[in-house]
Write a protein that holds these residues in place. Structure first.
Motif, mmCIF file in Angstrom:
data_model
loop_
_atom_site.group_PDB
_atom_site.id
_atom_site.type_symbol
_atom_site.label_atom_id
_atom_site.label_comp_id
_atom_site.label_asym_id
_atom_site.label_seq_id
_atom_site.Cartn_x
_atom_site.Cartn_y
_atom_site.Cartn_z
ATOM 1 N N LEU A 138 0.844 -1.196 0.000
ATOM 2 C CA LEU A 138 0.000 0.000 0.000
ATOM 3 C C LEU A 138 0.872 1.236 0.000
ATOM 4 O O LEU A 138 1.994 1.219 0.528
ATOM 5 C CB LEU A 138 -0.878 0.028 1.248
ATOM 6 N N GLY A 139 0.367 2.283 -0.573
ATOM 7 C CA GLY A 139 1.124 3.520 -0.553
ATOM 8 C C GLY A 139 0.296 4.692 -1.040
ATOM 9 O O GLY A 139 -0.851 4.543 -1.450
ATOM 10 N N TYR A 140 0.886 5.871 -0.933
ATOM 11 C CA TYR A 140 0.280 7.100 -1.438
ATOM 12 C C TYR A 140 1.269 7.724 -2.408
ATOM 13 O O TYR A 140 2.454 7.790 -2.103
ATOM 14 C CB TYR A 140 0.008 8.078 -0.297
ATOM 15 N N GLN A 141 0.791 8.204 -3.530
ATOM 16 C CA GLN A 141 1.657 8.770 -4.560
ATOM 17 C C GLN A 141 2.923 7.919 -4.724
ATOM 18 O O GLN A 141 2.828 6.741 -5.007
ATOM 19 C CB GLN A 141 2.024 10.238 -4.254
ATOM 20 N N ARG B 76 -11.619 -1.461 1.962
ATOM 21 C CA ARG B 76 -11.702 -1.059 0.561
ATOM 22 C C ARG B 76 -11.737 0.439 0.308
ATOM 23 O O ARG B 76 -12.190 0.898 -0.734
ATOM 24 C CB ARG B 76 -12.846 -1.769 -0.179
ATOM 25 N N LEU B 77 -11.215 1.222 1.246
ATOM 26 C CA LEU B 77 -11.136 2.659 1.023
ATOM 27 C C LEU B 77 -9.915 3.011 0.187
ATOM 28 O O LEU B 77 -9.847 4.069 -0.417
ATOM 29 C CB LEU B 77 -11.048 3.402 2.359
ATOM 30 N N LEU B 78 -8.923 2.120 0.207
ATOM 31 C CA LEU B 78 -7.671 2.391 -0.482
ATOM 32 C C LEU B 78 -7.357 1.166 -1.328
ATOM 33 O O LEU B 78 -7.425 0.040 -0.837
ATOM 34 C CB LEU B 78 -6.577 2.602 0.581
ATOM 35 N N SER B 79 -7.034 1.389 -2.594
ATOM 36 C CA SER B 79 -6.730 0.244 -3.461
ATOM 37 C C SER B 79 -5.281 -0.172 -3.278
ATOM 38 O O SER B 79 -4.406 0.667 -3.164
ATOM 39 C CB SER B 79 -6.954 0.610 -4.926
ATOM 40 N N HIS C 118 -3.812 -8.487 -2.349
ATOM 41 C CA HIS C 118 -5.231 -8.215 -2.206
ATOM 42 C C HIS C 118 -5.748 -8.505 -0.806
ATOM 43 O O HIS C 118 -5.075 -9.127 0.005
ATOM 44 C CB HIS C 118 -6.037 -8.980 -3.242
ATOM 45 N N VAL C 119 -6.958 -8.011 -0.571
ATOM 46 C CA VAL C 119 -7.642 -8.244 0.692
ATOM 47 C C VAL C 119 -8.777 -9.215 0.392
ATOM 48 O O VAL C 119 -9.561 -8.977 -0.519
ATOM 49 C CB VAL C 119 -8.224 -6.928 1.244
ATOM 50 N N LEU C 120 -8.838 -10.310 1.117
ATOM 51 C CA LEU C 120 -9.878 -11.297 0.856
ATOM 52 C C LEU C 120 -10.878 -11.337 2.003
ATOM 53 O O LEU C 120 -10.513 -11.548 3.158
ATOM 54 C CB LEU C 120 -9.261 -12.688 0.681
ATOM 55 N N LEU C 121 -12.145 -11.109 1.657
ATOM 56 C CA LEU C 121 -13.217 -11.231 2.636
ATOM 57 C C LEU C 121 -14.036 -12.449 2.231
ATOM 58 O O LEU C 121 -14.597 -12.466 1.132
ATOM 59 C CB LEU C 121 -14.077 -9.956 2.618
ATOM 60 N N ASP C 122 -14.065 -13.444 3.075
ATOM 61 C CA ASP C 122 -14.710 -14.715 2.738
ATOM 62 C C ASP C 122 -14.227 -15.236 1.384
ATOM 63 O O ASP C 122 -15.013 -15.721 0.570
ATOM 64 C CB ASP C 122 -16.236 -14.558 2.706
#
Ligand SMILES: Nc1ncnc2c1ncn2[C@@H]1O[C@H](COP(=O)(O)OP(=O)(O)OP(=O)(O)O)[C@@H](O)[C@H]1O
Ligand SMILES: [Mg+2]
Lengths: 270, 359
Positions: free
Chosen positions: A14-17, A54-57, A62-66
């Motif tokens: 994850l990161g910004y710019q 899921r506010l930040l891509s 990835h993030v896995l929900l169920d």
């Protein structure tokens, strides 16, 4: 469903710019448990929570929900399963407390939804649980910081999700309200099986209330597991750069961290 | 480890005390009733003002005549004044007011800033500059001018939005950028007017102040269609809009698709503003004033879309009537609303400045 929801991240970057904040992180949130995330300021705790809801891509991973990628799921569907209390939510002017808490019902309502009895009950239960019922008709902008924080928690509760992520839910609260909020989250976990993930700055409260402790340092996982195993002088040194001693909390039997500053070192550090 | 329960269904309702549910639902109903009362009173006032506008003027026409004209019957003497002059004018006042009220309050709510109204942040200025350019330089007329103004208004909205975008849009940044753009556009307009011929100048000035003089049905119909198409889109997003007020993070955690919702809201609101502006000019400050007035009337609770739309309609109706008949000279409606709005603008700027400039 009889099993709790699963939430995990795989190879998450994850990161910004142009700055990377979290790098290839693997993490599994234990279902039906209370997890606390600790770490120094700016190490990426809020960033991680924002990505999990899921506010930040993600840059990678990835993030896995169920088992499904949250970033590909419909937003309302995610919001019915997973709630987030951001670190500094914005309180708009001129909105009544119970209306604000009622916003938590948004993912359960259709486009031209009528307000249902169930919505009222969820709001009332949330207000009651957070001790804010007597504030119900007050305007949010005239509340104290601690009252407002409890109202935000009430909003997250009114969302009635099986997974609840909270970013520093105890900020602004006095010590008794801190304990009250954490007790409340524990009740939620014990009675409804709600999976709780929260960022906490107070290591001792984290160790006391969490079943599972995650220590982040510079966007990497430093240690995770049973607080008794994770909360050691080595972890505290590595994560916060702070010398400390750990004793057993006589109240809870959990580890208790005593920081050693530069002025009060009467016994040799462990 | 403590034995936590691993049972999860769609979370069963934790049953609150009956008194608590009553408190919540009573409070909600009380606020709902106040909002409903405001909507009803505003609607009645609009109907009354509408009737007065049709009856009074340089000549008086009794209610019976007015009703017959409205029903389409031929009434000698009244058919022309009421049917051809007053009726389209009053109708445009109402629909344009609805557009300005809706567009303004949408922007103000979405950006959490009362200054973030289209008439402050350059959208009206863009439409005005485009119209002037079209009239004076391109020698366009009628619909051509309107289309040009609408397109440029939208383009300015997009430009301001993009310039203000940095990991999402903050109302404060957008307002400052918008005011800057508005100032630039106004100087462009002034420059064009400087070299305009006499007749063009008249036409362009009508565009810049906002006026309902000489309204015909041809101008009213597009605005009515715009309201019929776009207002339902906005109303269907009222819940999303209310949730957006809690900040982008909270809103998306509550299942709002923030960027897409904002896009829909912006396009719809700018569309409403642009159509109204194309027909009546940028009637000063109506978009800017309607939301805050509605908020005062309604108090805490609920969406402001409908109340603000009604306030807008009432404002334009009353201001136009006042401009025509209350003073010795006839003023265009935009001058009257401008005089009303300016002090509030100053007040808002002073207040945000005092509050630490957090705009
Ligand atoms: N919107 C943003 N744009 C750019 N950089 C950001 C943004 N949000 C956070 N950061 C940066 O990402 C890093 C991690 O921030 P994050 O908010 O995740 O820290 P944190 O661990 O929650 O800290 P704290 O304990 O102070 O809340 C910081 O260096 C921060 O400056
Ligand atoms: Mg943080």
């Amino acid at each position: 469903m009889t099993t709790a929801h699963s939430l995990l991240v795989e190879g998450l970057t994850l990161g910004y710019q142009d700055r990377v904040v979290i790098e290839s992180l693997d993490l599994t949130v234990p279902p039906g448990r209370i997890t606390a995330i600790v770490g120094a300021n700016a190490c990426g705790k809020s960033t991680l929570l924002r990505a999990m809801s899921r506010l930040l891509s993600p840059r990678a991973g990835h993030v896995l929900l169920d088992g499904k990628r949250v970033h590909r799921m419909p937003s309302k569907e995610v919001a019915r399963t997973l709630g987030l209390l951001p670190q500094s939510p914005i309180a708009p002017e001129g909105i009544a407390v119970s209306d604000l808490v009622g916003r938590g019902r948004h993912p359960h309502q259709g486009r031209f939804a009528r307000w249902s009895r169930e919505d009222d009950e969820a709001v009332a239960a949330a207000l009651e649980a957070t001790g804010t019922l007597e504030l119900a008709d007050r305007s949010v902008d005239e509340l104290s910081g601690g009252q407002r924080q409890r109202v935000w928690i009430a909003m997250a509760l009114a969302q009635r999700t099986d997974l609840l992520l909270l970013d520093e839910p105890t900020t602004f609260l006095d010590v008794s309200h801190q304990v009250e909020v954490l007790d409340l989250l524990t009740d939620l976990n014990r009675t409804l099986g709600t999976t709780i993930v929260m960022v906490l700055h107070d290591l001792n409260l984290a160790a006391r209330y969490a079943d599972h402790l995650i220590a982040l340092a510079d966007g990497r996982l430093h240690a995770e597991g049973d607080p008794a195993r994770v909360l050691t002088p080595e972890t505290v040194e590595a994560v916060f750069g702070l010398r400390s001693r750990i004793i057993t909390d006589p109240v809870s039997g959990r580890p208790l961290m005593l920081p050693i500053g530069r002025h009060h070192d009467t016994a040799p550090a462990a | 480890m403590s034995g936590s329960v691993t049972k999860t269904t769609q979370t069963p309702p934790a049953v609150p005390a009956a008194g608590a549910v009553d408190t919540v639902s009573r409070g909600r109903h009380r606020r709902g009733r106040r909002r409903l009362a405001v909507v009803v009173v505003l609607s009645v006032l609009i109907v009354a003002a509408f009737a007065v506008t049709l009856m009074f003027g340089r000549t008086f026409h009794p209610p019976a005549d007015v009703v017959r004209v409205v029903l389409g019957q031929d009434v000698p003497g009244a058919s022309f004044t009421v049917g051809r002059l007053r009726l389209p004018r009053a109708a445009l006042a109402v629909v344009a007011g609805l557009c300005f009220g809706l567009g303004g309050v949408t922007f103000q709510t979405m950006l959490r800033n009362p200054l973030a109204s289209p008439d402050i942040i350059g959208i009206s200025a863009g439409a005005g500059a485009a119209a002037t350019f079209a009239i004076v330089v391109l020698s366009l007329e009628g619909a051509g001018v309107s289309v040009f103004a609408i397109v440029v208004g939208l383009a300015v909205a997009v430009l301001v939005y993009l310039l203000a975008y940095r990991n999402g849009v903050s109302g404060g940044r957008l307002v400052l950028i918008g005011i800057g753009i508005a100032a630039m556009l106004e100087s462009v307009t002034a420059h064009i007017l400087d070299r305009a011929a006499e007749w063009d100048l008249q036409e362009a000035l009508r565009w810049l102040t906002g006026s309902l003089n000489g309204t015909t049905w041809d101008e009213v119909v597009p605005v009515v269609i715009a309201v019929a198409v776009l207002a339902p889109v906005l109303l269907s997003r009222a819940g999303d809009l209310e949730t957006l007020r809690l900040g982008d993070d909270t809103a998306s955690a509550l299942g709002v698709r923030v960027d897409r919702t904002r896009l829909v809201l912006i396009v719809t609101a700018v569309g409403l503003i642009a159509f109204a502006t194309a027909a009546a000019g940028p009637i000063a400050f109506v978009a800017f004033l309607s939301g805050p007035i509605a908020a005062r009337l309604v108090g805490p609770g609920g969406s402001l879309l409908v109340p603000a739309a009604l306030v807008g309609a009432l404002l334009v109706l009353v201001a136009d009537f006042a401009g025509q008949f209350l003073f010795g000279v006839r003023y265009p409606v935009g001058v009257v609303t401008g005089v009303l709005g300016a002090p509030y603008l100053v007040y808002l700027i002073v207040r945000t400045h005092r509050a630490g400039g957090s705009l």
